[in-house]
Design a protein around this motif. Sequence first.
Motif, PDB file in Angstrom:
ATOM      1  N   VAL A 105      40.516  46.947   6.516  1.00 20.72           N
ATOM      2  CA  VAL A 105      39.138  46.925   7.007  1.00 20.72           C
ATOM      3  C   VAL A 105      39.055  47.580   8.381  1.00 20.72           C
ATOM      4  CG1 VAL A 105      37.236  45.435   7.725  1.00 20.72           C
ATOM      5  CG2 VAL A 105      38.521  44.896   5.648  1.00 20.72           C
ATOM      6  N   ARG A 151      39.308  51.433   8.184  1.00 17.17           N
ATOM      7  CA  ARG A 151      38.088  52.078   7.703  1.00 17.17           C
ATOM      8  C   ARG A 151      36.945  51.948   8.711  1.00 17.17           C
ATOM      9  NH1 ARG A 151      38.606  49.737   1.469  1.00 17.17           N
ATOM     10  NH2 ARG A 151      40.653  50.676   1.081  1.00 17.17           N
ATOM     11  N   ALA A 152      37.031  50.955   9.607  1.00 16.09           N
ATOM     12  CA  ALA A 152      35.977  50.753  10.598  1.00 16.09           C
ATOM     13  C   ALA A 152      36.042  51.760  11.738  1.00 16.09           C
ATOM     14  CB  ALA A 152      36.056  49.338  11.164  1.00 16.09           C
ATOM     15  N   SER A 177      38.813  44.536   0.031  1.00 17.50           N
ATOM     16  CA  SER A 177      38.783  45.461   1.166  1.00 17.50           C
ATOM     17  C   SER A 177      37.588  46.396   1.082  1.00 17.50           C
ATOM     18  CB  SER A 177      40.082  46.272   1.216  1.00 17.50           C
ATOM     19  OG  SER A 177      41.214  45.435   1.277  1.00 17.50           O
ATOM     20  N   SER A 198      34.492  46.614   3.781  1.00 15.95           N
ATOM     21  CA  SER A 198      34.221  47.879   4.464  1.00 15.95           C
ATOM     22  C   SER A 198      32.801  48.366   4.202  1.00 15.95           C
ATOM     23  CB  SER A 198      35.231  48.936   4.011  1.00 15.95           C
ATOM     24  OG  SER A 198      36.553  48.536   4.340  1.00 15.95           O
TER      25      SER A 198
END
Length: 435
Positions: free
Chosen positions: A118, A121-122, A167, A171
């Motif tokens: 997470v 991807r953030a 996940s 996200s």
Amino acid sequence: MALPRRASWRSLLPLVLLTVGAAYALSSWNWCGPWAERAPVLLSQARGEGALRAGAAKVALSPPFPVVVAGYAPPRPEASESDPPPHARAVVLEAGGTRIGLVSLELLSVTDVVVGRVRERALALGLQDVLVMATHTHSSLGGYDARLVAQLVGTGRFREESLEAISSAASAALEQATSALTDVTLELGEAKEASFVYTRSGGTAPDGVLTRAVLRGADAPVAELLFYAAHPTMVPRQRAAVDPDYPGRLSALRESEGSGVTLLLQGAVGNASVAFQGQGLERVSAFARALSELAGKAPLAPVSGAVKLSLARAEAAMPRPDASRLVPSFTRAAGDNLLCGSAERVAEVSALVLGPLELVTVPGEPTVDAGAELVRRTGASGVLGLVGGYVGYVESPALVRDGAGESRRQYFGPVLLDRLGAAAELAANTAGFTR
């Protein structure tokens, strides 16, 4: 000519005894190796102050059916549907150029792998940092934790599909929340109903306090954070459907009443159980309604002026696993080895500041007494559990030494709380707790 059956078994007996003895000796060997002791290390920090902006979103978790229903030891039911569906909910906060995400997953726990995916991807969303936490629901999907002990006692056989579904939902919720950023004000309130909860194992009883933080936009609330502590173990254990328990029902109810995206964040939940009366699924829904009514009774006070927003994360070196309270004494060494194979050698502790709220987070289930010790050491206004990973129960050292409270479920020795507390102090000082 074949020997009589009795003679055959007698001839095999020495071999069986030798095999059992060898297996016992092998499992009793110290396979853990050395466990490093060191001071906590700061991992990250983000601080800002100014006008507050927030965005929020929720995304349904889409289990790769059929999935095991997590939460308890075997036998576990297998689910082919969600009823009602669990969700990933996210709130993104921004002040003074600092942007932080909060993700709540309606799961039993979160893992380091989930958190890592997470956060990775953030980065593309411009977030400086993200906290990922679980509602501790004992009737949601499993299969996402690859650790052997977790698979045996809680989450079932690991499946990459479950991990990716979780996940991806987390996200997606973060991405949608970031896209919805808007100017908000912060309002805080608190209500209490001690009769809703009780201590299931001794130690200090939970107080039944519900803290409410409302992020209000120009026309309506954008999001609502509810801080509470009670085990979501209300859904019948053998129900063959994935179910978010009372946190999911409470959030959905609040959202239907116009409170914005609602996140239920667990506090010192280690020895806190629901005392609300009733039977079956109606009891779950009735408790969610009662909590919603309690939240509505919390008088809200606006936070004026610039809002301080900060998050600091620190890493604690974990003590060696200790199975002495979990297994019979003659299997102690084997129990230690089993725990060592799945135990994390480090754990992440965080400190979050949102206006007057100064919160310490730990990756496990702190009891009321453990939470009080963390508050004493850091000056925090509260403690959140099930954040950033999972290391099991966290009990006070005195109760661990006495084998009381939740210590019979704690995977590590009496110094666990001290290690987490030292990291919490570092994080709190870095985040700028006012003490």
